[in-house]
Design an enzyme around this catalytic site. Structure first.
Site, PDB file in Angstrom:
ATOM      1  N   MET A  52       0.799  -1.221   0.000  1.00  0.00           N
ATOM      2  CA  MET A  52       0.000   0.000   0.000  1.00  0.00           C
ATOM      3  C   MET A  52       0.832   1.271   0.000  1.00  0.00           C
ATOM      4  O   MET A  52       0.354   2.321  -0.423  1.00  0.00           O
ATOM      5  CB  MET A  52      -0.925   0.018   1.225  1.00  0.00           C
ATOM      6  CG  MET A  52      -2.027  -0.995   1.174  1.00  0.00           C
ATOM      7  SD  MET A  52      -3.258  -0.671   2.438  1.00  0.00           S
ATOM      8  CE  MET A  52      -4.394  -2.016   2.120  1.00  0.00           C
ATOM      9  N   ASP A 346      -5.060   1.541  -3.382  1.00  0.00           N
ATOM     10  CA  ASP A 346      -4.239   1.054  -2.279  1.00  0.00           C
ATOM     11  C   ASP A 346      -3.477   2.181  -1.610  1.00  0.00           C
ATOM     12  O   ASP A 346      -2.604   2.807  -2.194  1.00  0.00           O
ATOM     13  CB  ASP A 346      -3.337  -0.071  -2.756  1.00  0.00           C
ATOM     14  CG  ASP A 346      -4.172  -1.318  -2.916  1.00  0.00           C
ATOM     15  OD1 ASP A 346      -4.375  -2.006  -1.919  1.00  0.00           O
ATOM     16  OD2 ASP A 346      -4.684  -1.552  -4.015  1.00  0.00           O
ATOM     17  N   THR A 347      -3.816   2.389  -0.356  1.00  0.00           N
ATOM     18  CA  THR A 347      -3.452   3.578   0.396  1.00  0.00           C
ATOM     19  C   THR A 347      -3.384   3.201   1.872  1.00  0.00           C
ATOM     20  O   THR A 347      -4.003   2.237   2.283  1.00  0.00           O
ATOM     21  CB  THR A 347      -4.544   4.661   0.204  1.00  0.00           C
ATOM     22  OG1 THR A 347      -4.814   4.821  -1.186  1.00  0.00           O
ATOM     23  CG2 THR A 347      -4.137   5.979   0.785  1.00  0.00           C
ATOM     24  N   ALA A 348      -2.662   3.981   2.657  1.00  0.00           N
ATOM     25  CA  ALA A 348      -2.625   3.754   4.103  1.00  0.00           C
ATOM     26  C   ALA A 348      -2.879   5.089   4.806  1.00  0.00           C
ATOM     27  O   ALA A 348      -2.120   6.039   4.619  1.00  0.00           O
ATOM     28  CB  ALA A 348      -1.283   3.170   4.526  1.00  0.00           C
ATOM     29  N   ILE A 363      -1.875  10.545   5.173  1.00  0.00           N
ATOM     30  CA  ILE A 363      -2.183   9.446   4.271  1.00  0.00           C
ATOM     31  C   ILE A 363      -1.067   9.303   3.246  1.00  0.00           C
ATOM     32  O   ILE A 363      -0.437  10.291   2.866  1.00  0.00           O
ATOM     33  CB  ILE A 363      -3.549   9.696   3.594  1.00  0.00           C
ATOM     34  CG1 ILE A 363      -4.043   8.462   2.854  1.00  0.00           C
ATOM     35  CG2 ILE A 363      -3.501  10.923   2.676  1.00  0.00           C
ATOM     36  CD1 ILE A 363      -5.526   8.537   2.490  1.00  0.00           C
TER      37      ILE A 363
END
Length: 533
Positions: A52, A346-348, A363
Site C-alpha cells: 500500500m 491502495d493507500t494507508a 495518508i
C-alpha cells in the site's frame, strides 16, 4: 472481527497495521509529539504494509499545531519527470501511460521529503529515532499480515516478474507465495532506511539513494532523471473548509480530490438526514446522487492548480449546492447517469493526537497495489505508478505535462469545532476515499455514532474499477433488507458484496469529545489497531 475502541485523556494513535500503531505509541511515550509519531508511523507503514505504501510513494499531512492554534497542510506529492509528455507515449501507440513497470513510474516520490518537512518544522525527537523502528522491521522481519497476503495472492504474476519482489514474496523451495504469518525481511530496503537515517532527506533527492534510483530507472528505460529529484520540494498549503452541522470540516486543496467531499457535505447540509434511516434505500440513493454530482465537477476541474485554474469558490458555494440539490429533488426516485474514471485504491491512512493537543491526519500511497511493481535497482524501493493516472488528451485537465502533479486521490481529513480538532478521519481507497469519509462524518454528526460505530457502519462505494464497463454501486451485505432491490428498480447498477468487504477500504479515525476524552478506532476490515495511553 470488531476491534476495540480505546479511550484516553492523553493521546491516541490509529493506523491500518498494529505494528505501526505500536511504533506511534512508543514514540509518544518516549517524549515525542504527534508529528514525531506520525513520521515514525509513516516510515513503519512503508515496511509493514509494502503493498500500500513505501519510500517510492507520496503522502499528504494535515497538522493542527496546539502552540500556534492553527491547522496547516503539507502536499507531499511528486511532479512528473521533465521528459514526461503525451508525445512520448502516443508515438509508441499508447492511449494512456502504462499501469505498471518502469515507464509507469514517471512522478518523483514525495513522501521522504514530506517527512523531513513536517519533522523540521514541528518535530521534537532526533530524526534517526523516528526511522529506527522501520529499519528494525525491515532488517529483522515482520509477519506477513492478512491484508498483505491477500494482495500477494492477487498480484503473484507481478511479484514474480520483478526479481527483487520475487525474492521477497515467493518461497524458493515451494515456488509459491509465502504464507500469511511468514517472516518478511527486506534487507535492501533496510540499507536504504539506514542511509536515510544517517544522511537525511538529501540522500534521497541529491545523494546516494537518488543516484541508485536514477541509475536503475535509466538502465531500464524509464523517464525520471537527477534534475527531477533535485528540484523536488513539498508544498505547505492552507486546507479548504466548509461548515457541516456546526462543525468545520477540512480537506487538502487540489491537486487532492478533497474538495469533492466538501461539495457532498454542502449538498447533504440541505437535507435532514436524521429523518432518513441510515441503511435504507433512500439513504443510499441520496448519497449516491450526491457523490455523482461532486465527482462530475471533480473530474471536470481537478488537476495541478499550478497548471489549471480551479473555481473552488464557486464549487464550494451555497449556490452550487442548492443548484445540485435541485437536480436531485426533481427526480427523487430515479438514478442519474455519470461515468467515472477508474482509480487505484491502495493507500494507508493514519492519525495521531498527543497530550499537548497537537493532531496529525495523514495518508500515503504507491497508488496501485505494489505501485508500479518495479523496484529501483538494489534499493528495495518500489516506485509509485501515480503518473499512470495522467491523461494523454491535451484537452483534459489532468493531461500529462513535465513538472505537473497528477489528479490525486489522497485526502486526509480533520474536523474542527471552535477552532480545535474534534475528529480526524481518512481511509484507503481511490473513489472510495470521499465516500467513506462521508459515511464517517454523517455517522458521527447525523446518526450519533461513536468513531468505532461510524467506521463499522455498512458502507457503499460508487464508481468504476478497472475492467468495469460502467459505474456500479456496491453495497455491503448487512441489514440491507429490500434496499438493493429498490435501488435497482430506481435504475442503479447494484452489486451486493460481502458484509465486511475489503473493497470498502480501511478507515481509521479519532474523536475528541468536549469532555476531553479521546477515542480511536481502526477498521475491522484491515489489520489495524488504535492505541491510547
Amino acid at each position: 472481527m470488531h476491534n476495540l475502541m480505546p479511550r484516553s485523556y492523553r493521546d491516541m494513535v490509529t493506523t491500518p497495521h498494529y505494528l505501526a500503531s505500536q511504533v506511534g505509541s512508543a514514540i509518544l511515550i518516549q517524549g515525542g509529539n504527534a508529528i514525531d509519531a506520525a513520521v515514525a508511523v509513516s516510515a513503519a507503514l512503508a515496511v509493514v504494509y509494502p503493498h500500500m505504501t513505501g519510500l517510492g510513494g507520496d503522502s499528504f499531512f494535515m497538522i493542527y499545531s496546539a502552540q500556534a492554534g492553527k491547522l496547516v497542510g503539507l502536499n507531499g506529492s511528486g511532479r512528473a519527470a521533465a521528459a514526461a509528455n503525451p508525445a512520448h507515449f502516443l508515438r509508441d501507440g499508447m492511449s494512456r501511460p502504462p499501469d505498471r513497470g518502469v515507464q509507469s513510474a514517471i512522478t518523483v516520490p514525495g513522501m521522504v521529503d514530506a517527512w523531513w518537512e513536517v519533522w523540521s518544522k514541528y518535530g521534537k525527537l532526533p530524526w534517526e529515532d523516528l526511522l529506527r523502528p522501520a529499519l528494525r522491521y525491515a532488517e529483522e522481519g515482520v509477519p506477513i499480515s492478512r491484508n498483505l497476503h491477500v494482495w500477494m495472492a492477487r498480484d503473484e504474476p507481478l511479484l514474480r516478474a520483478d526479481p527483487i519482489l520475487r525474492d521477497l514474496y515467493i518461497d524458493p523451495l515451494m515456488n509459491t507465495i509465502k504464507p500469511e504469518g511468514a517472516k518478511l525481511k527486506q534487507p535492501q530496503l533496510a540499507d536504504s532506511l539506514r542511509t536515510l537515517m544517517q544522511e537525511g532527506r538529501d540522500a534521497f533527492y541529491e545523494g546516494s539513494l537518488m543516484k541508485a534510483i536514477i541509475d536503475a530507472v535509466r538502465a531500464d528505460g524509464g523517464l525520471l532523471a537527477e534534475s527531477d529529484f533535485t528540484s523536488h520540494r513539498s508544498e505547505w498549503a492552507e486546507p479548504l473548509a466548509v461548515e457541516y452541522r456546526g462543525v468545520q470540516v477540512c480537506q487538502m486543496p487540489p491537486n487532492s480530490q478533497g474538495f469533492s467531499l466538501l461539495m457532498m457535505l454542502n449538498m447533504l447540509e440541505l437535507f435532514d438526514l436524521k429523518r432518513i434511516p441510515r441503511n435504507s434505500s433512500a439513504f443510499y440513493h441520496l448519497v449516491t446522487e450526491v457523490v455523482k454530482r461532486a465527482f462530475r465537477y471533480r473530474d471536470m476541474h481537478l488537476s495541478d492548480p499550478a497548471f489549471n485554474s480551479i473555481p473552488l469558490e464557486l464549487l464550494l458555494s451555497r449556490e452550487m449546492a442548492e443548484q445540485l440539490v435541485d437536480e436531485i429533488r426533481k427526480n427523487p426516485a430515479q438514478t442519474s447517469e455519470f461515468e467515472s474514471e477508474p482509480a487505484g485504491q491502495d493507500t494507508a491512512y493514519a492519525a495521531v493526537v498527543d497530550e499537548e493537543g497537537n493532531a496529525v491526519s495523514f495518508i500515503q500511497s504507491l497508488y496501485y497495489d505494489f505501485g508500479s511493481a518495479y523496484t529501483a535497482g538494489q534499493t528495495g524501493i518500489i516506485l509509485q505508478n501515480r503518473g499512470s493516472y495522467f491523461s494523454l488528451d491535451h484537452a483534459h485537465p489532468n493531461v500529462l505535462a513535465p513538472g505537473k502533479r497528477p489528479f490525486h486521490t489522497l485526502m486526509p481529513g480533520m474536523a474542527l469545532k471552535d477552532g480545535k480538532p474534534i475528529m480526524l478521519m481518512g481511509t484507503q481507497g481511490g473513489e472510495g476515499q470521499p465516500q467513506t469519509q462521508l459515511s464517517l462524518i454523517t455517522g458521527v454528526l447525523d446518526y450519533g455514532c461513536s468513531i468505532h460505530e461510524a467506521i463499522s457502519l455498512p458502507r457503499w462505494v460508487y464508481g468504476r474499477t478497472w475492467g468495469d464497463d460502467s459505474d456500479r454501486l456496491r453495497l455491503e451485505n448487512r441489514d440491507l433488507g429490500d434496499a438493493a432491490e429498490r435501488l435497482k428498480a430506481w435504475g442503479h447498477k447494484v452489486d451486493v458484496v460481502d458484509g465486511w468487504d475489503g473493497m470498502m477500504g480501511q478507515a481509521q479515525g479519532i474523536l475528541i469529545g468536549c469532555d476531553g476524552i479521546i477515542s480511536g478506532a481502526a477498521d475491522p476490515r484491515g489489520d489495524g489497531l488504535a492505541i491510547g495511553s
